[in-house]
Design a protein around this motif. Structure first.
Motif, short mmCIF file in Angstrom:
data_model
loop_
_atom_site.label_atom_id
_atom_site.label_comp_id
_atom_site.label_asym_id
_atom_site.label_seq_id
_atom_site.Cartn_x
_atom_site.Cartn_y
_atom_site.Cartn_z
N VAL A 1 60.58 78.63 77.84
CA VAL A 1 60.42 79.04 76.44
C VAL A 1 61.63 79.89 76.06
O VAL A 1 61.93 80.88 76.73
CB VAL A 1 59.13 79.85 76.23
CG1 VAL A 1 59.10 80.48 74.86
CG2 VAL A 1 57.90 78.95 76.41
N ARG B 1 63.90 80.56 78.99
CA ARG B 1 63.42 81.24 80.20
C ARG B 1 62.16 80.60 80.75
O ARG B 1 61.28 80.22 79.99
CB ARG B 1 63.10 82.71 79.88
CG ARG B 1 64.36 83.45 79.56
CD ARG B 1 64.09 84.89 79.25
NE ARG B 1 65.33 85.48 78.77
CZ ARG B 1 65.41 86.50 77.94
NH1 ARG B 1 64.32 87.07 77.51
NH2 ARG B 1 66.57 86.96 77.55
N VAL C 1 58.53 80.40 82.15
CA VAL C 1 57.37 81.23 81.81
C VAL C 1 56.74 81.81 83.08
O VAL C 1 56.41 81.07 84.00
CB VAL C 1 56.31 80.40 81.05
CG1 VAL C 1 55.08 81.26 80.75
CG2 VAL C 1 56.89 79.86 79.75
N HIS C 2 56.62 83.12 83.12
CA HIS C 2 55.88 83.78 84.19
C HIS C 2 54.73 84.61 83.65
O HIS C 2 53.59 84.33 83.89
CB HIS C 2 56.83 84.66 85.03
CG HIS C 2 57.81 83.85 85.79
ND1 HIS C 2 59.15 83.82 85.50
CD2 HIS C 2 57.64 83.01 86.83
CE1 HIS C 2 59.76 83.00 86.33
NE2 HIS C 2 58.87 82.49 87.15
N GLY C 3 55.05 85.65 82.90
CA GLY C 3 53.98 86.48 82.35
C GLY C 3 53.27 87.24 83.43
O GLY C 3 53.89 87.75 84.38
N LEU C 4 51.94 87.30 83.32
CA LEU C 4 51.13 88.07 84.26
C LEU C 4 51.28 87.53 85.67
O LEU C 4 51.53 88.27 86.62
CB LEU C 4 49.67 88.02 83.81
CG LEU C 4 48.68 88.88 84.58
CD1 LEU C 4 48.99 90.36 84.40
CD2 LEU C 4 47.26 88.57 84.11
N LEU C 5 51.12 86.22 85.84
CA LEU C 5 51.32 85.56 87.14
C LEU C 5 52.23 84.37 86.89
O LEU C 5 53.42 84.48 86.84
CB LEU C 5 49.98 85.09 87.72
CG LEU C 5 49.00 86.19 88.12
CD1 LEU C 5 47.64 85.59 88.45
CD2 LEU C 5 49.53 86.96 89.33
N HIS C 6 51.64 83.22 86.73
CA HIS C 6 52.38 82.04 86.28
C HIS C 6 51.35 81.11 85.67
O HIS C 6 50.14 81.24 85.93
CB HIS C 6 53.15 81.38 87.41
CG HIS C 6 52.36 81.16 88.67
ND1 HIS C 6 51.35 80.22 88.75
CD2 HIS C 6 52.38 81.78 89.86
CE1 HIS C 6 50.82 80.26 89.96
NE2 HIS C 6 51.42 81.20 90.66
N PRO C 7 51.77 80.17 84.84
CA PRO C 7 50.79 79.29 84.21
C PRO C 7 49.96 78.51 85.24
O PRO C 7 50.40 78.30 86.37
CB PRO C 7 51.67 78.34 83.38
CG PRO C 7 52.90 79.13 83.09
CD PRO C 7 53.14 79.93 84.34
N GLU C 8 48.79 78.14 84.84
CA GLU C 8 47.89 77.29 85.64
C GLU C 8 47.40 76.18 84.73
O GLU C 8 46.21 76.08 84.43
CB GLU C 8 46.71 78.12 86.17
CG GLU C 8 47.05 79.12 87.25
CD GLU C 8 47.31 78.45 88.60
OE1 GLU C 8 47.18 77.21 88.71
OE2 GLU C 8 47.64 79.19 89.55
N THR D 1 55.53 89.37 77.75
CA THR D 1 54.83 88.09 77.57
C THR D 1 53.39 88.38 77.14
O THR D 1 52.59 88.86 77.95
CB THR D 1 54.85 87.27 78.88
OG1 THR D 1 56.22 87.04 79.26
CG2 THR D 1 54.14 85.94 78.71
N CYS E 1 45.88 79.87 80.76
CA CYS E 1 46.34 78.78 81.63
C CYS E 1 47.75 78.32 81.25
O CYS E 1 48.50 77.85 82.10
CB CYS E 1 45.38 77.60 81.56
SG CYS E 1 43.81 77.92 82.39
N SER F 1 50.10 82.49 80.56
CA SER F 1 49.97 83.60 81.51
C SER F 1 50.37 84.94 80.88
O SER F 1 51.21 85.67 81.40
CB SER F 1 50.84 83.31 82.75
OG SER F 1 50.57 84.23 83.79
N PRO F 2 49.74 85.29 79.75
CA PRO F 2 50.14 86.52 79.06
C PRO F 2 49.74 87.77 79.85
O PRO F 2 48.77 87.75 80.61
CB PRO F 2 49.37 86.46 77.74
CG PRO F 2 48.17 85.63 78.04
CD PRO F 2 48.63 84.62 79.06
N GLN F 3 50.51 88.83 79.66
CA GLN F 3 50.14 90.12 80.26
C GLN F 3 49.04 90.82 79.46
O GLN F 3 48.39 91.73 79.96
CB GLN F 3 51.39 91.02 80.31
CG GLN F 3 52.49 90.45 81.20
CD GLN F 3 53.86 90.97 80.82
OE1 GLN F 3 54.17 91.14 79.64
NE2 GLN F 3 54.70 91.22 81.81
#
Lengths: 304, 304
Positions: free
Chosen positions: A144, A147, A149-156, B128, B224, B227-229
């Motif tokens: 996005v 970059r 996407v990681h955020g809190l963990l990573h997408p699932e 994020t 999903c 992965s937002p914080q």
């Protein structure tokens, strides 16, 4: 010669390679994913041998998950809570970085594949897109604004909740959610539902219309949330090429003209595409992570 | 004194303000959204007067949509295909930029609110996160890796496909998709379903359990994919504070432990939060867009 090393660390096999890109992939090693110590030792041996011949400048690992991709975290570089026996809380980056003495890039297999497609494949020149793999599981990586996407963990992305269709009573195969996207549309879901694998079902089997419906729902969710410029669909199930036009058609029907971009509503055959790197997207993704770890093509630090 | 100007351009009213931030919001004008020429003339008059008193350095417009936020596009700064009479293909940025002679920042109302929350509110220090408004419509803005999400167009989070619950036969109110998130969980959906508005229904009405279920499904999809914080929930429906604990509980149940982050599975009262800027998130978001347009806090150019 300065080379990059890459590991596509999968739940069933590790693919290791050295090279500089898709036109220059040299030695390759495929080893089954057995116990962590054994598997990592074989990978290490391969890269140690390669680095005696050429200068290895960095290593990239694109791993099955869930993983910890946060360089600030004490468990950075680990596979975390995987149900795969022996692999929970396994440090992948630490031992390889220590033994090889090179920077190690680390991310999910699907973020790696997304980066590889951005560097050399179907996402060149884009800054916001999704790579979704549909196979034994379903997973997605995304870039996005340039970059990953990681955020809190990573997408699932495989675990997106989706609606079971009215004419369908299949409970889904996901042990956590039953009928999430992976539960309804992964390779194992197809096999369980129809009694034949995705590789065996004939092109005109009704399985494909239903598969396209569920994938279409997943893609509609991706579009509503991420507004990607393109969606790349890879993985074993998507090797059935007749799925692509079906998925594109379902997506148009489901969005029903609301997202008013000609790329989606009219000619969406350049919007929903197979990986430009084909089945090598995984290992080339790992190589792209290595290249990024050299700093030569670093992502900018976030500065809102 | 150097001031910023902001317009929260809504479908029912325009809120215009000048100031430098939440502690320093000066003159404010609220005008009904009538015809574009009339509404823009009143906004312009307000900012022209303000700029005779103080130096106006930039203007931000956080607009209802769909809009064209791409500075490279010939229709940048326009509201595009809105069904609102008279407003389709209306240029908001052009006339104001020309008349005021200042840089103009432009984005969706919800991306603006997200930026405002990042600058001064509940998303300070995050890179994020999602801002979702639940009111007359449902819409979301998001920042990923420190950048507002645009992609092909911009997100349309209200139109997420979701599953109708087995015990529910409400068809939904979305003219495009029926039972998308907005169709099932917006203020008008609540009013149509129960015959009473979200503001009138008592706290213990069964409406809230069902509302929390549908919002939980939407948030699970957001988690999903992005992965937002943190997820910030604003808008008129979320003014009913008893909804927050219900939504947090539903979300935990729906994810069922799969996304193994303590922030979600355990104490998620800091994960799902109301806007730090309350009902001023919109106009302060416009001010944050103005500040960014001055270049003082520019987002970095994408460099993957």
């Amino acid at each position: 010669m300065r080379l990059l090393g890459g590991i596509e660390a999968g739940g069933t096999k590790f693919v290791c390679a050295v090279g500089t890109g898709p036109e220059d992939l040299r030695a390759e090693l495929r080893v089954p994913t057995t116990a962590p110590a054994e598997t990592l030792a074989r990978a290490l041996e391969f890269f140690a041998a390669a680095s005696r011949r050429d200068e290895l400048t960095a290593l990239g690992i694109a791993s099955f998950g869930p993983i910890d991709p946060d360089p600030e975290s004490p468990t950075f570089g680990h596979v975390t809570s995987t149900p795969k026996p022996g692999w929970a809380q396994t440090d992948l980056v630490g031992p390889l970085a220590a033994a090889l003495g090179v920077p190690v890039g680390f991310d999910t297999d699907v973020n790696g594949a997304a980066l590889g497609e951005h560097r050399w494949g179907a996402a060149r020149g884009l800054d916001t897109f999704v790579y979704l793999t549909v196979g034994t599981g379903i997973g997605g990586g995304a870039m996005v604004g340039g970059r990953l996407v990681h955020g809190l963990l990573h997408p699932e992305m495989g675990h997106l909740p989706i609606a079971r269709r009215d004419d369908d009573d299949f409970p889904g195969v996901c042990p956590f959610h039953g009928s999430c996207l992976e539960g309804m549309a992964s390779g194992p879901a197809i096999a369980r539902r129809w009694g034949e694998s995705a590789a065996e079902l004939p092109d005109d089997h009704p399985a494909w219309e239903l598969e396209a419906h569920y994938l279409g729902l997943g893609l509609a969710s991706l579009i509503c949330i991420l507004s990607p410029q393109r969606i790349i669909l890879g993985g074993g199930v998507m090797a059935r090429a007749q799925l692509f036009p079906l998925v594109r058609q379902k997506l148009r029907e489901l969005l029903n003209g609301y997202v008013a971009a000609p790329a989606i509503t009219e000619e969406n055959d350049r919007f929903i595409v197979p990986p430009g790197l084909g089945r090598r997207a995984g290992v080339l993704g790992a190589l792209a992570l290595a290249e990024r770890a050299t700093g030569a093509r670093a992502e900018e630090a976030a500065s809102p």
